[in-house]
Scaffold this motif. Structure first.
Motif, PDB file in Angstrom:
ATOM      1  N   ASP A 276      50.535 125.956  -3.082  1.00 57.17           N
ATOM      2  CA  ASP A 276      50.829 127.115  -2.787  1.00 57.17           C
ATOM      3  C   ASP A 276      52.365 127.331  -3.681  1.00 57.17           C
ATOM      4  O   ASP A 276      53.280 126.759  -3.210  1.00 57.17           O
ATOM      5  CB  ASP A 276      51.022 127.510  -1.360  1.00 57.17           C
ATOM      6  N   LEU A 277      52.303 128.214  -4.471  1.00 54.88           N
ATOM      7  CA  LEU A 277      53.536 128.593  -5.208  1.00 54.88           C
ATOM      8  C   LEU A 277      53.789 130.182  -5.181  1.00 54.88           C
ATOM      9  O   LEU A 277      52.865 131.057  -5.554  1.00 54.88           O
ATOM     10  CB  LEU A 277      53.296 128.215  -6.884  1.00 54.88           C
ATOM     11  N   VAL A 278      54.874 130.599  -4.562  1.00 54.24           N
ATOM     12  CA  VAL A 278      55.381 132.038  -4.787  1.00 54.24           C
ATOM     13  C   VAL A 278      56.764 132.138  -5.477  1.00 54.24           C
ATOM     14  O   VAL A 278      57.635 131.375  -5.148  1.00 54.24           O
ATOM     15  CB  VAL A 278      55.543 132.375  -3.213  1.00 54.24           C
ATOM     16  N   VAL A 279      56.698 132.869  -6.335  1.00 47.93           N
ATOM     17  CA  VAL A 279      57.804 133.168  -7.005  1.00 47.93           C
ATOM     18  C   VAL A 279      58.188 134.534  -6.941  1.00 47.93           C
ATOM     19  O   VAL A 279      57.407 135.505  -6.971  1.00 47.93           O
ATOM     20  CB  VAL A 279      57.616 132.950  -8.681  1.00 47.93           C
ATOM     21  N   ILE A 280      59.454 134.811  -6.399  1.00 48.48           N
ATOM     22  CA  ILE A 280      59.934 135.924  -6.172  1.00 48.48           C
ATOM     23  C   ILE A 280      61.367 136.566  -7.320  1.00 48.48           C
ATOM     24  O   ILE A 280      62.241 135.799  -7.221  1.00 48.48           O
ATOM     25  CB  ILE A 280      60.538 136.161  -4.613  1.00 48.48           C
ATOM     26  N   ALA A 281      61.174 137.631  -7.500  1.00 40.96           N
ATOM     27  CA  ALA A 281      62.525 138.328  -8.123  1.00 40.96           C
ATOM     28  C   ALA A 281      62.776 139.824  -7.411  1.00 40.96           C
ATOM     29  O   ALA A 281      61.925 140.419  -6.919  1.00 40.96           O
ATOM     30  CB  ALA A 281      62.180 138.490  -9.672  1.00 40.96           C
ATOM     31  N   ASP A 282      64.043 139.939  -7.416  1.00 38.52           N
ATOM     32  CA  ASP A 282      64.631 141.264  -6.633  1.00 38.52           C
ATOM     33  C   ASP A 282      65.911 141.779  -7.294  1.00 38.52           C
ATOM     34  O   ASP A 282      66.720 141.056  -8.086  1.00 38.52           O
ATOM     35  CB  ASP A 282      64.991 140.987  -5.191  1.00 38.52           C
ATOM     36  N   TYR A 283      65.998 142.834  -7.234  1.00 38.48           N
ATOM     37  CA  TYR A 283      67.241 143.781  -7.929  1.00 38.48           C
ATOM     38  C   TYR A 283      67.871 144.660  -6.787  1.00 38.48           C
ATOM     39  O   TYR A 283      66.649 145.272  -6.057  1.00 38.48           O
ATOM     40  CB  TYR A 283      66.896 144.422  -9.115  1.00 38.48           C
ATOM     41  N   MET A 347      57.514 126.292  -3.526  1.00 46.76           N
ATOM     42  CA  MET A 347      56.345 125.598  -3.788  1.00 46.76           C
ATOM     43  C   MET A 347      56.108 124.428  -2.920  1.00 46.76           C
ATOM     44  O   MET A 347      56.827 123.973  -2.521  1.00 46.76           O
ATOM     45  CB  MET A 347      56.479 124.912  -5.204  1.00 46.76           C
ATOM     46  N   THR A 348      54.653 124.465  -2.395  1.00 43.80           N
ATOM     47  CA  THR A 348      54.484 123.539  -1.244  1.00 43.80           C
ATOM     48  C   THR A 348      53.025 122.888  -2.069  1.00 43.80           C
ATOM     49  O   THR A 348      52.297 123.718  -2.370  1.00 43.80           O
ATOM     50  CB  THR A 348      53.791 124.286  -0.191  1.00 43.80           C
ATOM     51  N   ILE A 349      53.274 121.670  -1.860  1.00 44.25           N
ATOM     52  CA  ILE A 349      52.076 120.348  -2.515  1.00 44.25           C
ATOM     53  C   ILE A 349      51.626 119.549  -1.229  1.00 44.25           C
ATOM     54  O   ILE A 349      52.484 118.987  -0.773  1.00 44.25           O
ATOM     55  CB  ILE A 349      52.686 119.747  -3.666  1.00 44.25           C
ATOM     56  N   SER A 359      59.328 122.663  -2.220  1.00 42.85           N
ATOM     57  CA  SER A 359      60.682 122.963  -2.998  1.00 42.85           C
ATOM     58  C   SER A 359      61.102 124.161  -2.891  1.00 42.85           C
ATOM     59  O   SER A 359      60.084 125.087  -2.984  1.00 42.85           O
ATOM     60  CB  SER A 359      60.281 122.470  -4.415  1.00 42.85           C
ATOM     61  N   ILE A 360      62.268 124.504  -2.995  1.00 49.30           N
ATOM     62  CA  ILE A 360      62.636 125.931  -2.745  1.00 49.30           C
ATOM     63  C   ILE A 360      63.745 126.097  -3.772  1.00 49.30           C
ATOM     64  O   ILE A 360      64.938 125.411  -3.618  1.00 49.30           O
ATOM     65  CB  ILE A 360      63.382 126.312  -1.375  1.00 49.30           C
ATOM     66  N   THR A 361      63.852 126.598  -4.810  1.00 48.83           N
ATOM     67  CA  THR A 361      64.773 126.707  -5.953  1.00 48.83           C
ATOM     68  C   THR A 361      65.109 128.187  -6.061  1.00 48.83           C
ATOM     69  O   THR A 361      64.269 128.967  -6.119  1.00 48.83           O
ATOM     70  CB  THR A 361      64.101 126.182  -7.382  1.00 48.83           C
ATOM     71  N   ALA A 362      66.584 128.391  -6.007  1.00 43.31           N
ATOM     72  CA  ALA A 362      67.025 129.710  -6.006  1.00 43.31           C
ATOM     73  C   ALA A 362      68.142 129.983  -6.980  1.00 43.31           C
ATOM     74  O   ALA A 362      69.149 129.135  -7.266  1.00 43.31           O
ATOM     75  CB  ALA A 362      67.225 130.272  -4.814  1.00 43.31           C
ATOM     76  N   LEU A 399      64.787 120.446  -0.792  1.00 44.20           N
ATOM     77  CA  LEU A 399      63.330 119.580  -0.969  1.00 44.20           C
ATOM     78  C   LEU A 399      63.253 119.489   0.585  1.00 44.20           C
ATOM     79  O   LEU A 399      64.067 118.879   1.174  1.00 44.20           O
ATOM     80  CB  LEU A 399      63.467 118.451  -1.594  1.00 44.20           C
ATOM     81  N   ARG A 400      61.895 119.323   0.982  1.00 40.83           N
ATOM     82  CA  ARG A 400      61.439 119.084   2.560  1.00 40.83           C
ATOM     83  C   ARG A 400      60.392 118.087   2.312  1.00 40.83           C
ATOM     84  O   ARG A 400      59.403 118.898   1.542  1.00 40.83           O
ATOM     85  CB  ARG A 400      61.351 120.266   3.357  1.00 40.83           C
ATOM     86  N   LEU A 401      60.354 117.187   2.875  1.00 43.36           N
ATOM     87  CA  LEU A 401      58.915 116.476   2.992  1.00 43.36           C
ATOM     88  C   LEU A 401      58.569 116.522   4.589  1.00 43.36           C
ATOM     89  O   LEU A 401      59.335 115.876   5.473  1.00 43.36           O
ATOM     90  CB  LEU A 401      59.203 114.920   2.638  1.00 43.36           C
TER      91      LEU A 401
END
Length: 777
Positions: A276-283, A347-349, A359-362, A399-401
């Motif tokens: 599962d992959l979620v990409v979010i953009a905001d303004y 992203m969750t694998i 993984s959470i990148t921001a 990162l979380r396992l």
């Protein structure tokens, strides 16, 4: 030199809203009805799933003090910004700060928090949107746009969140894109030309690929008149003349405006339950007048009482005459402008049936510009003006396992890293300290900070009904602040030149832990006990008066060891949910301002803070939801809290005494009631009433040694009447907020009272009404 400033206007507010509306219109030619079944379910029987322990759990199975509010309850209460959540959450204080602090959110949970916007200081409450940490108070006044739920976690979260949080954490979770075509449009019109427009759309791009877009635009006139003193009082004894631009009614502007627009888009790729992959953009763009504030205290020995205008007006003119480095009179802006944006990827694998990696990148970026009038009077002889321009960016990676060992052990191990950069430009013009002393300088200060952490949590179920939890976290942090102190012409400052080029630093590490045990006596009753630690990061003195204060004024983290017991129940066939918690916080190394900096090698006026106190905070919290008969829902909360200092460093002097309370208010409670009446083929109608009481709040001292002062307790009532059609896709609501027109002041700025003889306070919003129409597709 001052850096260049980007031009913004109300056109940008409209542009952002128009783009959101256009996106909704293009989302899909045929939008299906969004799922609305939960609106017909009673509040107490609707189950909320939370992720406070890095895994999905029923709220009632989580051994933590959590206030969880889903989208349906947010809508029924008409809560549209994060500060409103505090009205119903026990021992939670959220306050949009006053004009001196720009657009920032002061936050405290269980008496532990932070209210100074300066990036040199760490927040006391962790704020998250979609698991992304917001590192500063500035930019934290979120609109509750297209949310799935809000979680308010009370107590230190040192082992349970990406970043350490001493007081607690507030987490907002937006709706994820799903495999459907649906949408919503909502419009509001109300008091003082209020116009709100919001909407969202969910649509399918391709198999396993979905998107969601949402937008909001809010505009409303202010409610504190900024009046031209000379125009309103011709021939006044002070000889102050009016400004030609004031007009016949003498009103220059209205403070307390709303001017907010935001848009958020997300794309989700979900080919299977293993990825599962979620990409979010905001303004976000905010442009409005400063906070609604009035003079609330005047020393008649220093200044005329005539400068106190009234309950909803001010004579503050944001102007200064020629003098010192200023060759001609000028006006400071009475408005603020904020532009912020960000992007994140979650992203969750699924590595196996019992192991997944998240993984959470921001990245986040904002800029805010605002002006202040420190004395809040029309008297040019006591000029005190400030211009502020804060640039900020932030990058984080987590990162979380998450895994399972057999049927009875769950675990999480992870790491967190963040790096942030600020550039704080300020132009200060302070002439109220002494006659003829023009204290004027320009600052352009870089502030850098980073945080690294590793953490782990293990949840074990050794016997049926019993769950044991243990958590550990190691954090290492560093921060540096470089002071730039120039005259207006770019030469070294006349008064603060010794600070120019000085860099103050902090570096430290910390181990935190948490252990808890909970036992489910029956499907209806869970009891738990927990002990844990947390900290608010150390830092540097942000407003020193000489190099010694900067170089020697760094301070260590303040810490909490928290003890808590609680009971969570679902009684009478889930018609009554009752949660109770009691806690004791041993609060140590409290970061307090000093009255003397002699120990730091400085004899100048002291602007430092140090770890200068220890104390203890105790409290109890009760939350309930009830549905005694079909259609009738009642919810409420009650909290009581006290805090006492055990010792205070003598360097604090008489600014804070052992007898002073650490925390206020002591009492806080709320109750809400609604009844959904079915009208057959005419749909349904739901009246709702909410009432919230906040006990008296400490306003601090106007001067060292003076008696401590308090704001009066206040009570806010809100009413909402909603009609829905039988298909649940159209609703019309009428609301009245602050029904009893309560006058209250939640925050005061009195830092310059000793010099100017004035203090000014923020004024709560008066009674106002609104009509909302919502259509779902």
């Amino acid at each position: 030199m001052a850096k260049s400033h980007r031009t913004t206007s109300h056109v940008r507010l409209l542009a952002a809203a128009s783009f959101a509306a256009l996106s909704l219109g293009l989302a899909s030619p045929a939008l299906a009805q969004d799922a609305q079944a939960d609106q017909a379910v009673s509040e107490s029987s609707r189950e909320i799933v939370v992720t406070a322990q890095f895994r999905e759990q029923r709220l009632q199975d989580t051994p933590l003090s959590i206030t969880a509010v889903d989208a349906t309850l947010l809508a029924s209460r008409n809560q549209t910004d994060i500060a409103q959540i505090a009205q119903q959450a026990p021992n939670v204080q959220l306050n949009a700060m006053g004009g001196a602090y720009g657009s920032s959110l002061g936050a405290a949970i269980r008496g532990v928090g932070q209210f100074d916007f300066n990036p040199a200081y760490e927040p006391g409450v962790g704020l998250y949107v979609d698991d992304v940490y917001y590192a500063t108070l500035t930019g934290s006044i979120f609109d509750l746009l297209d949310l799935e739920r809000v979680e308010v976690l009370r107590g230190p979260q040192g082992t349970l969140t990406g970043r350490n949080a001493i007081g607690g954490a507030i987490k907002l979770f937006s709706r994820k894109p799903t495999d459907e075509n649906s949408g919503m449009v909502e419009a509001v019109y109300g008091s003082r030309q209020r116009v709100d427009i919001r909407g969202s759309a969910n649509f399918i791009i391709a198999p396993d690929l979905y998107a969601r877009v949402s937008g909001v635009y809010k505009r409303q006139d202010g409610y504190v008149d900024q009046i031209d003193y000379g125009c309103a009082n011709p021939g006044n004894p002070q000889g102050i003349t009016g400004f030609p631009s004031s007009g016949s009614n003498c009103v220059i502007d209205r403070l307390g405006e709303k001017g907010y627009a935001g848009i958020r888009g997300s794309i989700r790729y979900n080919p299977s339950d293993k990825f599962d992959l979620v990409v979010i953009a905001d303004y976000t763009h905010e442009e409005r007048t400063n906070a609604a504030e009035v003079i609330s205290l005047i020393n008649p020995a220093r200044i005329t009482p005539a400068y106190a205008c009234g309950r909803f007006c001010t004579y503050a003119n944001f102007r200064a005459p020629a003098g010192g480095q200023v060759s001609q009179d000028y006006a400071m802006p009475n408005r603020l402008k904020f532009d912020g944006w960000g992007v994140s990827a979650n992203m969750t694998i699924g590595l196996s049936d019992t192991l997944n990696l998240q993984s959470i990148t921001a990245y986040r970026d904002y800029r805010q510009v605002w002006g202040t009038d420190d004395d809040f009077t029309p008297d040019l002889a006591i000029a005190g003006q400030g211009y502020n321009d804060l640039d900020f960016w932030f990058v984080s990676q987590e990162l979380r396992l998450n895994g399972q060992i057999g049927d009875n052990i769950d675990f999480t191990v992870g790491g967190f890293y963040s790096d942030q950069r600020s550039l704080y430009y300020t132009r200060q013009d302070i002439r109220y300290i002494a006659p003829g002393l023009n204290f004027q300088f320009v600052g352009n200060d870089p502030v850098n900070a980073d945080s690294k952490a590793v953490f782990g949590t293990v949840i074990a179920r050794p016997i049926e009904g019993l769950t044991l939890t243990g958590g550990l976290r190691y954090t290492k942090e560093a921060k540096d602040y470089t002071f730039v102190r120039k005259n207006y012409d770019g030469t070294v400052s006349t008064f603060l030149g010794a600070l120019d080029g000085v860099q103050a630093t902090f570096e430290g590490d910390r181990v935190d832990w948490r252990v808890s045990a909970d036992y489910r006596f029956s499907p209806e009753v869970l009891a738990y006990a927990t002990v844990g630690t947390g900290f608010k990061g150390g830092g540097v003195t942000a407003r020193p008066f000489d190099a010694a204060q900067a170089l020697n004024g760094s301070f260590d983290p303040e810490t909490v060891t928290a003890y808590e017991i609680g009971l969570k129940t679902d009684l009478f066939d889930r018609r009554l949910r009752l949660n109770i918690a009691g806690f004791i916080n041993d609060y140590n190394d409290i970061q307090l301002p000093l009255i003397s900096c002699a120990s730091l090698g400085s004899l100048a006026p002291c602007g430092a803070r140090q770890n200068a106190g220890n104390g203890q905070i105790k409290g109890v919290e009760v939350e309930f939801q009830a549905s005694p008969v079909p259609g009738l829902d009642i919810d409420g909360s009650l909290s009581h809290m006290t805090g006492e200092y055990k010792n205070i460093d003598p360097r604090v002097g008489n600014a804070i005494l052992l007898s002073d309370p650490i925390v206020t208010p002591n009492w806080k409670w709320s109750v809400g009631i609604q009844y959904r009446a079915e009208l057959g083929s005419a749909g349904s109608i739901t009246p709702r009433f909410d009432y919230a009481h906040t006990g008296r709040l400490s306003a601090g001292r106007i001067a060292a040694g003076a008696p401590i002062e308090f704001f009066n307790a206040y009570d806010i009532g809100n009413f909402r009447l909603t009609w829905r059609n039988p298909e649940e896709d159209l609703s019309v609501s009428f609301e009245v907020q602050n029904v009893f027109n309560e006058y209250y002041t939640p925050f005061r700025f009195a830092a310059v009272y000793a010099f100017t003889g004035t203090a000014y306070s923020q004024v709560g919003r008066p009674r106002e009404w609104g009509v909302t129409v919502q259509k779902r597709f």
